[in-house]
Design an enzyme around this catalytic site. Structure first.
Site, mmCIF file in Angstrom:
data_model
loop_
_atom_site.group_PDB
_atom_site.id
_atom_site.type_symbol
_atom_site.label_atom_id
_atom_site.label_comp_id
_atom_site.label_asym_id
_atom_site.label_seq_id
_atom_site.Cartn_x
_atom_site.Cartn_y
_atom_site.Cartn_z
ATOM 1 N N THR A 1 0.813 -1.216 0.000
ATOM 2 C CA THR A 1 0.000 0.000 0.000
ATOM 3 C C THR A 1 0.848 1.268 0.000
ATOM 4 O OG1 THR A 1 -1.693 -1.207 1.202
ATOM 5 C CG2 THR A 1 -1.843 1.182 1.265
ATOM 6 N N GLY B 1 2.853 -2.993 8.308
ATOM 7 C CA GLY B 1 3.033 -3.266 9.738
ATOM 8 C C GLY B 1 4.502 -3.448 10.080
ATOM 9 N N GLU C 1 -6.747 -6.309 2.694
ATOM 10 C CA GLU C 1 -6.918 -7.453 1.786
ATOM 11 C C GLU C 1 -8.060 -7.230 0.788
ATOM 12 O OE1 GLU C 1 -5.038 -10.324 1.578
ATOM 13 O OE2 GLU C 1 -3.680 -9.413 3.015
#
Lengths: 553, 553
Positions: free
Chosen positions: B34, B73, B316
């Site tokens: 992303t 993350g 997702e």
């Protein structure tokens, strides 16, 4: 809430004593109603105030665990007094809930007084900065004068005297609820502003191969998420405003003891409070999710709007209980209409027969939309009343019948409130839409509000053949037309709320649209970015990794 | 995600090199897909990897502000490597998105490497403990070998070679999505457990005058909030399980290059992921609000479940995009059915004509319910296809027609997914309901799931006279009967999830039901209660109050 509740319930003499103390910040107070075991059901509160004529004092007690006062704002660490709701006992008899001024912290040391346990109730969803507290009393004595005596009195020798009509307080409730409706509309408007502005900045995916990525606001699905919410925000803003104005109109009558219009207004305000806060609660999250990943960042401002707004579903009367209050009034009104009595203002349509067939045509005339909503509400209210009757005829006591019909009762109250909100939207266009262009765009919003509501409750409108299958299909077509018609004005319609950037606190919803550069700036200002390598690396990660590598050698 | 993505996309040789480095915690990695400007639309990512045959290196760049990697993350402060998705350029030509291993922090000092800007993206709604980061590259060079080369390759001299079928990765997506569906069902189950257990402990208001306050779970309105969610949780739990099993069944075929069943499974998994996470997102909040004021306290455990679960609506694959993926497959299937082709497994019902009239009777037979849902999905899919066709006949290019029909496309995909979930629920009763009593109660849950869905989409079922008005009225009556029938088993049905108190972390949802004493204990453990008078009193309040009093003298 301390001062408004004090003012609402104190006698004139008490006001003269306590208000200057509050003004001079000697008394810092809170309003202590909710307990660990009871919220909206005020009659069930368990704190007791027992009058002792020997000493002319009340003895305040928390006789059970569940009688612990819970949630009052500023109670845990800040205040030194509270207006406490408690069951009044005198001469061995309970006279129900009354209000008392009770001190809980010392004015000099701020320490809890003897017999008082007071503290913080722990972290919450949002409201982090609010000092919500708990409080328990063990034989705390207060002077007789600390009972707030506008509506009833305990004499020195312990006689209980009821004085004024408590319906006066219903008026205050109407006023407070009109403010909640307006705040809900404002919160939803804030979320719409952020989501719609950002959707005009954000470009994503391909609509036509080879062409630039379109603004996400050009996707029909995005319009379908956001524009009905925009219409809803306008609708409840008008509703809150009208309710406040109606209250101010009849305030004089109320004060003069004429409560004629109060029941219908009170009943409507309960349902409006519930419907507006529910719609806002769901709507803010729809706005947040419509912003994709960035909606989760506090840079969007949306999580804060949500956690600030959601408690309104519960405070000042839990929403489902509020809907059932509206339904209770509707059942009475329905009974009166059946007996041929004329009904007042907001429920007058229950007296009318209405049309048999839905008249909504291609022009989506506002009259035909209101008429369809009235038909639906009338039918559902009548049906819920029949349901109640059927249960009672089968031998159920009224209270059980009420519970067995309560899903349908909530549903009919919803139909009544939506009918009012739509009718009031239509009236507000008359009132505010002096300019032709403004009237046109408000009419589109109003039609969207109505059509979206019909599609979401299509069974109600089709039932009994009121709306035809073709008419329903046409509703979908009209919905899509309205989304396209509103698109060019969508950003202007949120700009019209005139929320400042300072108020919105949203990088996504900036008025100037410079989202991305400010996202990066905002992120860089995170305290975690003060150093390139965070202390936790030296403290935990580096030693751990070294240890791991050693052990593998 | 670093290691799974690495394993999915690396060649055998690359795996041999990198996996031991990961295992020995020398490489600590993240998966960087992303960007600030692009999420679900992967083709739109802007990071570039340009091959330089002179040095046999790729040059990684973030050419625009919006190409900044955003959200991965552990990226901000923790990791030293990332699997980076970037547009691959070689010989001046773009070959689309490929994956590269790029180091961003020094292995000794943990400082960002030259040409790398990396940091924290700031606070978020939930996920506070997750180190989500941003990352920008300025001419960062990596060896040619760091391109993950399972599916395609760049040779030393810069030729681009496509190797394997990328459809293999679709299989992985199906598997990941089946896990999301199961997690969503679990999260909703946790929230139901807390709300239903607490509703059996909480007593409130009066049902019959003079009698003890009833458990709130005995109120029909409370049952109506919670039991359909309980049924939904079971429904999606079965759906996630079946999807995983189906995937494992056909995994062998997929690996052997037989992708026959993959499209229908892939399409279904997209819609199921969206529908399950939406239902969970809304449902958790309904559970929280059903707990009144205490639902807002972190003692309830519900706010944490919500903020943990809600991102699944976006990660997702953004949910609306997922629904449109399902719709795209349905449009193809619908076209094939129109040409008389036989359709596979999950969409085989589109080949059937079905019944003209709804057969749901007083027994709510599962066959009649499934048949009604199939009718609805078949009709809505056909209608959306006609809509598309009509727009194209009016001269709109296919992409524009797609957008103009997209609200209806999402709606038909919803009907398809709900139809699958219901059918699968029915099949699962066959599979798990060996004991008569278990089968009976699962059947009630399944009927409630179906009836509630019919009432919420009544227009779809009435349309064209498929369901009669009497049948619809009967659905309301049946809904209320089912609520009453499920009530005695409701607590057992959540206990059956077997969530430990340790997992739930909820004072309200304790297995032993000792809510109130533990609420007070929990509150007392708040750090704000370490002292009777908080430091802030001495620091701010006391001086302020003294100053105020002085100025008033």
């Amino acid at each position: 809430m301390f001062i408004p509740m004090l003012m609402a319930q104190c006698s004139e003499k008490q006001g003269e004593k306590w208000l200057p103390l509050c003004e001079n910040l000697i008394v810092i107070g809170t309003y202590a109603q909710t307990e660990l075991g009871h919220g909206t059901f005020v009659r069930g509160l368990e704190t007791t105030a027992t009058y002792d004529p020997q000493t002319e004092q009340f003895i305040i007690n928390s006789p059970t665990l569940t009688s612990t006062k819970w949630w009052p704002g500023n109670l845990g660490k800040t205040t030194n007094h509270a207006v406490v709701l408690a069951q009044l006992y005198t001469g061995g008899k309970c006279h129900g809930i009354h209000a008392f001024i009770v001190q809980h912290r010392d004015m000099e040391t701020h320490q809890p007084l003897p017999g008082v346990e007071v503290g913080d109730i722990g972290p919450k969803f949002g409201y982090e900065a609010v000092d919500n507290g708990f409080l328990r009393y063990h034989n705390v004595r207060i002077p007789r004068d600390n009972m707030l005596m506008r509506y009833s009195e305990v004499t020195k020798d312990g006689r209980y005297i009821r004085k004024a009509n408590e319906k006066l307080t219903y008026g205050t409730m109407v006023f407070v609820r009109s403010a909640i409706v307006s705040t809900a509309a404002k919160n939803l408007g804030e979320a719409c502003t952020i989501a719609i502005r950002y959707s005009a900045v954000r470009r994503q995916s391909e609509m036509k191969p080879g062409e630039p990525e379109p603004q996400v606001l050009d996707y029909q699905t995005q319009q379908h998420k956001l524009f009905p919410l925009l219409a809803t925000s306008y609708a409840y803003w008008f509703a809150g405003r009208s309710m406040r104005e109606t209250y101010l109109d009849i305030q004089g009558q109320i004060m003069a003891g004429d409560f004629k219009r109060l029941p219908e207004l009170h009943a409507l305000s309960a349902g409006l409070k519930a419907m507006s806060t529910w719609a806002t609660n769901e709507g803010i999250e729809t706005c947040r999710l419509s912003c994709g990943g960035h909606g989760y960042s506090h840079a969007s401002g949306l999580p804060k709007i949500y956690v600030d707004a959601t408690p309104a579903c519960t405070y000042e009367g839990e929403n489902t209980v509020m809907m059932l209050q509206t339904a209770r009034y509707l059942m009475k009104a329905c009974g009166q209409a059946a007996q041929g009595n004329e009904l007042p203002g907001f429920v007058a349509y229950l007296n009318q027969k209405g049309v048999d067939r839905c008249m909504i045509g291609d022009d989506l005339s506002l009259v035909s939309l209101v008429s369809a909503y009235q038909h639906r509400a009338r039918r559902l209210i009548g049906k819920a009343a029949l349901q109640m009757k059927a249960h009672m005829e089968r031998g159920q006591p009224q209270e059980v019948a009420w519970n067995l019909a309560s899903v349908q009762l909530v549903h009919c109250a919803k139909a009544h409130v939506q009918c009012y909100v739509l009718k009031n939207f239509v009236d507000s266009i008359e009132q505010y839409g002096h300019h032709e262009d403004v009237a046109r765009v408000l009419t589109q919003l109003c039609q969207l509000f109505a059509v979206d509501g019909i599609l979401n409750n299509a069974g109600d409108f089709l039932q009994g053949g009121f709306m035809s299958y073709d008419q329903l299909d046409n509703m979908t077509a009209k919905l899509l037309d309205l989304l396209a018609a509103i698109r060019p004005n969508a950003v202007a319609l949120v700009d019209a709320f005139d929320f400042s950037d300072h108020l919105l606190q949203s990088v996504l919803g900036r008025y100037d649209g410079n989202v991305y550069e400010n996202m990066l700036e905002w992120a860089k200002s995170s305290p975690l970015n003060d150093t390139q390598v965070h202390d936790s690396y030296y403290q935990y990660m580096q030693p751990f990794l070294k240890e791991m590598h050693k052990s593998k050698l």
